[in-house]
Every structure is written in C-alpha cells, then in structure tokens.
Design a protein around this motif. Structure first.
Motif, PDB file in Angstrom:
ATOM      1  N   THR A  11       0.867  -1.488  -0.165  1.00 16.65           N
ATOM      2  CA  THR A  11       0.001  -0.265  -0.290  1.00 16.65           C
ATOM      3  C   THR A  11       0.836   1.003  -0.193  1.00 16.65           C
ATOM      4  OG1 THR A  11      -1.928  -0.677   1.395  1.00 16.65           O
ATOM      5  CG2 THR A  11      -1.990   1.086   0.888  1.00 16.65           C
ATOM      6  N   MET A  12       2.055   1.642   0.641  1.00 16.81           N
ATOM      7  CA  MET A  12       2.608   2.475   0.919  1.00 16.81           C
ATOM      8  C   MET A  12       3.442   2.796  -0.122  1.00 16.81           C
ATOM      9  SD  MET A  12       6.188   3.298   3.879  1.00 16.81           S
ATOM     10  CE  MET A  12       4.829   3.545   5.104  1.00 16.81           C
ATOM     11  N   SER A  13       4.069   1.761  -1.103  1.00 17.03           N
ATOM     12  CA  SER A  13       5.165   1.569  -1.964  1.00 17.03           C
ATOM     13  C   SER A  13       3.965   2.317  -3.524  1.00 17.03           C
ATOM     14  CB  SER A  13       5.627   0.367  -2.319  1.00 17.03           C
ATOM     15  OG  SER A  13       6.500   0.362  -2.114  1.00 17.03           O
ATOM     16  N   GLY A  14       4.648   3.415  -4.396  1.00 19.23           N
ATOM     17  CA  GLY A  14       3.635   3.814  -5.386  1.00 19.23           C
ATOM     18  C   GLY A  14       3.818   4.996  -5.418  1.00 19.23           C
ATOM     19  N   SER A  15       2.435   5.442  -6.295  1.00 20.49           N
ATOM     20  CA  SER A  15       2.977   7.049  -7.017  1.00 20.49           C
ATOM     21  C   SER A  15       1.563   7.911  -6.163  1.00 20.49           C
ATOM     22  CB  SER A  15       2.397   7.426  -8.599  1.00 20.49           C
ATOM     23  OG  SER A  15       3.929   6.566  -8.973  1.00 20.49           O
ATOM     24  N   TYR A  16       1.604   8.924  -6.174  1.00 16.87           N
ATOM     25  CA  TYR A  16       0.894   9.498  -4.968  1.00 16.87           C
ATOM     26  C   TYR A  16       1.283  11.435  -6.188  1.00 16.87           C
ATOM     27  CZ  TYR A  16       0.784   6.500  -1.640  1.00 16.87           C
ATOM     28  OH  TYR A  16       0.633   5.403  -0.836  1.00 16.87           O
ATOM     29  N   VAL A  84       0.946   6.772   5.574  1.00 16.41           N
ATOM     30  CA  VAL A  84      -0.085   6.088   4.359  1.00 16.41           C
ATOM     31  C   VAL A  84      -0.836   5.964   4.907  1.00 16.41           C
ATOM     32  CG1 VAL A  84       0.055   5.288   2.237  1.00 16.41           C
ATOM     33  CG2 VAL A  84       2.298   5.960   2.750  1.00 16.41           C
ATOM     34  N   ASN A  85      -2.461   6.133   4.964  1.00 18.76           N
ATOM     35  CA  ASN A  85      -3.697   5.399   5.276  1.00 18.76           C
ATOM     36  C   ASN A  85      -4.081   5.329   4.237  1.00 18.76           C
ATOM     37  OD1 ASN A  85      -5.285   5.051   7.224  1.00 18.76           O
ATOM     38  ND2 ASN A  85      -6.368   6.326   7.461  1.00 18.76           N
ATOM     39  N   GLY A  86      -4.218   4.256   4.058  1.00 20.92           N
ATOM     40  CA  GLY A  86      -5.486   3.601   2.320  1.00 20.92           C
ATOM     41  C   GLY A  86      -4.176   4.163   1.522  1.00 20.92           C
ATOM     42  N   ASN A  87      -5.235   5.093   0.806  1.00 20.32           N
ATOM     43  CA  ASN A  87      -4.173   5.562  -0.651  1.00 20.32           C
ATOM     44  C   ASN A  87      -4.194   7.117  -0.721  1.00 20.32           C
ATOM     45  OD1 ASN A  87      -6.768   6.539  -0.623  1.00 20.32           O
ATOM     46  ND2 ASN A  87      -7.546   5.969  -2.787  1.00 20.32           N
ATOM     47  N   LYS A  88      -4.351   7.599   0.826  1.00 15.80           N
ATOM     48  CA  LYS A  88      -4.485   9.430   1.072  1.00 15.80           C
ATOM     49  C   LYS A  88      -2.487   9.056   2.347  1.00 15.80           C
ATOM     50  CE  LYS A  88      -7.833  10.527  -0.166  1.00 15.80           C
ATOM     51  NZ  LYS A  88      -8.197  11.220  -1.076  1.00 15.80           N
ATOM     52  N   LEU A  89      -2.249  10.101   1.813  1.00 17.25           N
ATOM     53  CA  LEU A  89      -0.516  10.129   2.419  1.00 17.25           C
ATOM     54  C   LEU A  89      -0.629  11.608   2.329  1.00 17.25           C
ATOM     55  CD1 LEU A  89       2.940   9.876   0.282  1.00 17.25           C
ATOM     56  CD2 LEU A  89       2.281  12.061   1.036  1.00 17.25           C
ATOM     57  N   GLU A  90      -0.141  11.674   4.408  1.00 19.02           N
ATOM     58  CA  GLU A  90       0.427  13.588   4.879  1.00 19.02           C
ATOM     59  C   GLU A  90       1.443  13.438   5.244  1.00 19.02           C
ATOM     60  OE1 GLU A  90      -2.672  14.609   7.238  1.00 19.02           O
ATOM     61  OE2 GLU A  90      -4.630  13.650   6.307  1.00 19.02           O
ATOM     62  N   ALA A  91       2.404  14.074   5.105  1.00 21.89           N
ATOM     63  CA  ALA A  91       3.599  14.786   5.436  1.00 21.89           C
ATOM     64  C   ALA A  91       3.883  15.846   5.566  1.00 21.89           C
ATOM     65  CB  ALA A  91       4.258  13.892   4.762  1.00 21.89           C
ATOM     66  N   PHE A 103      -0.293  16.784   1.207  1.00 17.41           N
ATOM     67  CA  PHE A 103      -1.691  15.497   1.343  1.00 17.41           C
ATOM     68  C   PHE A 103      -1.374  15.404  -0.131  1.00 17.41           C
ATOM     69  CE2 PHE A 103      -1.804  19.683   3.830  1.00 17.41           C
ATOM     70  CZ  PHE A 103      -3.170  18.772   4.780  1.00 17.41           C
ATOM     71  N   GLY A 104      -1.522  13.873  -0.850  1.00 19.60           N
ATOM     72  CA  GLY A 104      -1.627  13.220  -1.612  1.00 19.60           C
ATOM     73  C   GLY A 104      -2.826  11.913  -2.255  1.00 19.60           C
ATOM     74  N   THR A 105      -2.569  12.193  -2.797  1.00 21.15           N
ATOM     75  CA  THR A 105      -4.299  10.332  -2.991  1.00 21.15           C
ATOM     76  C   THR A 105      -2.852   9.651  -4.260  1.00 21.15           C
ATOM     77  OG1 THR A 105      -5.850  12.024  -3.075  1.00 21.15           O
ATOM     78  CG2 THR A 105      -5.967  10.040  -4.043  1.00 21.15           C
TER      79      THR A 105
END
Length: 112
Positions: A11-16, A84-91, A103-105
């Motif tokens: 879930t964490m790996s990928g593009s946002y 990363v929470n589901g498909n949402k990213l916050e940093a 903030f990212g998706t």
C-alpha cells in the motif's frame, strides 16, 4: 502477521498526486516511492523539476526520508515525515526556510 506487513508495504509503495502547502504558495506534483523491507527510495516531481531520494525509512504506515529539492531557482534541503492511510498520504516537511505540509492521493501501486 507477515501477511499484514506485506499489505502495508504494497500500500505504501506507489505514486501519489500531491499538493504541497509551501512558503512560496501551493505547489502540485508527484511523489513516487518504493518500500523494500523498510527502506524507501523514490522521487518528487514538482515546480518543473524531479528530485530523487534514497535511504529513507518506513515502519508500518509511517515513513521518513530526506533529500535536496531542486526548485529551478535554488536547491532546498528537506526532511519529510508522514503516514500513508489507505490511498491517502500526509507529511510534514522541514526545511531551512520553514515547515510545510504535503497531502496526496495514490494514483498507482506496484504490481506484485
């Protein structure tokens, strides 16, 4: 328990697709990273430039990495910490010029 860890990594790996609230105003871009056993590497594409990072760390849904962002006008050293929470990213990103939020998706995940 190992199955749960694999799911978190996948879930964490990928593009946002990201939006950064910076001292220079809002900036949109792309954050891509790969988590390999708790070590993350990847890139940030924003302000017309791509900057790479490596040797970041992840634990569960939390991550941390640092690098130098090329803004086109100057190079900005940063440290990012987030979740990363589901498909949402916050940093939260800390720089010599201040602190800003990302903030990212998630738009793509690696295929296993």
């Amino acid at each position: 328990m190992n199955q749960t860890k694999r799911n978190v990594v996948a879930t964490m790996s990928g593009s946002y697709r990201i939006s950064m609230r910076t001292p220079m105003g809002p900036q949109n871009g792309m954050l891509s990273f790969t988590d390999e056993g708790g070590t993350i590497s990847g890139s940030i594409h924003t302000m017309g430039n791509t900057s790479y990072f490596k040797n970041g760390k992840s634990k569960g849904s939390s991550f941390e990495f640092s690098g130098i962002l090329n803004t086109g006008l100057f190079r900005l050293k940063y440290t990012a910490k987030g979740v990363v929470n589901g498909n949402k990213l916050e940093a939260t990103v800390t720089t010599d010029y201040g602190v800003f939020r990302i903030f990212g998706t998630q738009i793509s995940a690696p295929i296993h």
